[in-house]
Design an enzyme around this catalytic site. Structure first.
Site, PDB file in Angstrom:
ATOM      1  N   LYS A   1      -4.121  -0.186  -0.155  1.00  0.00           N
ATOM      2  CA  LYS A   1      -4.912   0.145   1.037  1.00  0.00           C
ATOM      3  C   LYS A   1      -4.249   1.258   1.835  1.00  0.00           C
ATOM      4  O   LYS A   1      -4.920   2.101   2.412  1.00  0.00           O
ATOM      5  CB  LYS A   1      -5.063  -1.096   1.919  1.00  0.00           C
TER       6      LYS A   1
ATOM      7  N   ARG B   1      -2.633  -8.570 -10.829  1.00  0.00           N
ATOM      8  CA  ARG B   1      -3.598  -7.699 -10.162  1.00  0.00           C
ATOM      9  C   ARG B   1      -3.994  -6.558 -11.087  1.00  0.00           C
ATOM     10  O   ARG B   1      -3.292  -6.231 -12.047  1.00  0.00           O
ATOM     11  CB  ARG B   1      -3.037  -7.186  -8.840  1.00  0.00           C
TER      12      ARG B   1
ATOM     13  N   GLU C   1      -7.958  -9.377   4.270  1.00  0.00           N
ATOM     14  CA  GLU C   1      -7.594  -9.077   5.652  1.00  0.00           C
ATOM     15  C   GLU C   1      -8.484  -7.883   5.995  1.00  0.00           C
ATOM     16  O   GLU C   1      -8.571  -6.940   5.201  1.00  0.00           O
ATOM     17  CB  GLU C   1      -6.123  -8.652   5.785  1.00  0.00           C
TER      18      GLU C   1
END
Length: 558
Positions: A269, A259, A33
């Site tokens: 983020k 992850r 994104e």
RNA sequence: UGGGGUGUCGCCAAGCGGCAAGGCACCAGGUUUUGAUCCUGGCAUUCGGAGGUUCGAAUCCUCCCACCCCAGCCA
């Protein structure tokens, strides 16, 4: 195809699908994104997705999952593309945008309404939360759940037309409010957002949610293996539900892997953005940031990052990877490929009293000890030069392998010298050392058989150049800065950046190009800053120090 | 406490019923005009725990424990 043995569970799955003929060509995608810069965690995902396509002769798309215009921007779109390219990957065809599929997604939403699988709900956010139930209690059906198809169609059209305010209505799937999987409790497909979109402008006032968009985007692009991280595992039933209930032939499958969580860093983020917004760092590409842009500026190479991702593997377990592994990867690459050079960070002048004042010898040295292909460089040798203040002691024990008053040391690539006198200022601090060269010791040990204790770097005082050197260290001083309820800002390492304004560098270094990496012998690996370095005012960033077993052992002899 | 996951050396990670790969880190030597690199050697009688099946289990079964994710109109 090209591989005979799979190196992880994803490769096993793809190999099996190919062998069984379930898919003809593997198609993956990296779907960021555009709401922030890519970080080391994304680098792993990029390596996994592009790697899978590369390994099996397939394709990998770069698709911006831009379904939430509020947090997205063109700056991120640009940086993400640059980062993926820099890492050495090439996406298939043009860059894709989820926003390019908005009309198709809307048409599918209408289809679901027509099939009785979706309805417009008037519950506000607060009410919706209450109706959703909890982890242990089933939710309740929305009072709007049984509207007629005709009414839903009308309402949806009016949502799209902008007749309602943000938050006034949403489109939801009619699945099961009692599902133990929260994602299946009539998930939201569309919400009203009256903000301009960076790609579609003001064309839309309703935007699809991740759940309603992702699988369909994969289907549109012919993605066969949709690889994401573990937290999306619970979404897989919903991902499949949409594909099954929509008139879609393609059958993408979602697979999840753990992850990456490197120690001593944060990779969210939100937190990275906070470091930028709070000016803890200079920007997303500050060399201390775990962003791809930051690592690039720090001097990390694409090869090292890819090697690191290969080292840590791809599994379904989630743990913390020691950053020492990343550091190993970059040291390994730079040790092999970086030209050597000399730099003095903490200058102490040495005057060679038996060396003619006007003499200059152009000594020639290899740029790399084991890579003759990297060539040689010239090192002007003069009467006055600089060594590092840490490399001189008036007295020291036998473990100290540097220059000591009355003793000898080898000047790297040059003469062996012997110190005679330490000149001090009024405070008793050594400001200059007087020494003499031992003749005929370039390439030879002293004729008298008294060998030097060690080797130190040096730079000619008259021929060397001054440079700014930034010494970076870990941004956080805690192994898990944001674990649990810890405030990660409390663990920012106060010594993560030390700037040496007047370091001395050997003259050959003025030819360094921005982003070129070097090993400053006995100090570490450095890179000419991508933006601030110039021949007129050289600026080097420390990528990573050399392993230093002497310092690790406490620097005995200091 | 509902659902979904994961547990193999300090860290990452192979292993998929036949008797514990490898890498990082660490330790000990050797080479060395970088206290770097390089080279050599060391580093899990044991696989979250307890039972069970089997000639044989990290691998199969049962129960238990720990940790991670999910209650955004974020992705």
């Amino acid at each position: 195809m090209e591989k005979t043995s799979a190196s992880n569970f994803l490769e096993t799955i793809v190999a099996d699908d190919l062998a069984a003929g379930r898919v003809e060509t593997v198609v993956t995608r990296f779907p960021p994104e555009p709401n922030g810069y890519l970080h080391i965690g994304h680098a792993k995902s990029i390596c996994v997705n592009f790697g899978l396509a590369e390994t099996f002769g397939g394709r990998c798309n770069l698709r911006f999952d831009d379904t939430n215009p509020e947090k997205e921007s063109q700056e991120y779109i640009d940086s993400i593309q640059a980062d993926v390219r820099w890492l050495g990957f090439r996406w298939d065809g043009e860059v894709r945008f989820a926003s390019a599929y908005f009309q198709q997604l809307y048409d599918w939403a209408v289809y679901l309404v027509e099939q009785g699988h979706a309805y417009v709900c008037d519950l506000n956010a607060q009410q919706a939360r209450e109706y959703r139930g909890t982890l242990t209690e089933a939710g309740k059906n929305s009072p709007y759940r049984d509207r007629s198809v005709a009414e839903n169609l009308d309402l949806l059209a009016r949502m799209k037309a902008g007749e309602f305010a943000e938050g006034e209505k949403v489109l939801r799937a009619r699945i099961d409010m009692a599902s133990p999987n929260m994602n299946m409790r009539d998930p939201i497909l569309y919400r009203i957002r009256k903000v301009a979109h960076h790609q579609t402008g003001t064309d839309w006032v309703i935007y699809p949610t991740y759940d309603f968009a992702h699988g369909q985007e994969d289907a549109i692009e012919g993605v066969t293996h949709s690889v994401c991280t573990l937290e999306f595992e619970d979404h897989r039933p919903l991902y499949d539900w949409f594909i099954e209930h929509l008139p879609i032939a393609a059958r993408p499958r979602q697979y999840e892997f753990g992850r990456l969580n490197p120690s001593y860093t944060v990779t969210s983020k939100r937190k990275l953005k906070q470091l930028v917004d709070d000016a803890v760092v200079s920007g997303w590409d500050d060399p201390r940031m775990p962003t791809v842009a930051g690592m690039r500026r720090r001097g990390y190479t694409p090869a090292a990052i890819r090697k690191f991702c290969q080292m840590i593997g791809t599994t379904r377990s989630d743990g913390v990877v020691d950053v020492a592994m990343l550091e190993f990867a970059i040291r390994e690459d730079l040790n092999e490929n970086a030209p050597r050079a000399m730099c003095v960070l903490n200058p102490l002048k040495v005057v060679l009293t038996n060396y003619p004042d006007s003499q200059v010898e152009d000594l020639v040295a290899a740029r790399h000890p084991s890579r003759p292909d990297l060539g040689e460089r010239v090192l002007p040798f003069t009467r006055e030069l600089y060594i590092d203040a840490d490399d001189f002691r008036e007295e020291a024990n036998k473990k100290y392998k540097r220059l000591v008053l009355g003793k000898r040391v080898r000047l790297r690539n040059a003469y062996v010298i012997e110190a005679h006198e330490a000149v001090k200022d009024s405070a008793g601090k050594v400001v200059e050392v007087h020494a003499s060269i031992i003749p005929d010791t370039i390439g030879n040990d002293p004729a008298d058989g008294v060998k030097p204790k060690g080797v130190i770097q040096w730079v000619s005082a008259s021929r060397g150049r001054q440079a700014t050197v930034r010494l970076y260290d870990r941004l956080f001083d805690h192994e898990a800065p944001d674990k649990g309820d810890r405030d990660f800002l409390q663990h920012v390492n106060p010594d993560s950046l030390r700037v040496v304004e007047r370091a001395w560098i050997e003259p050959s270094l003025v030819q360094a190009l921005p982003e070129q990496g070097f090993q400053f012998e006995r100090e570490g690996y450095f890179v000419a800053d991508r933006y601030d370095h110039s021949e007129e005012s050289p600026v080097f960033n420390r990528t990573i120090g050399l392993r230093d077993s002497w310092a690790e052992q406490g620097g005995e002899g200091q």
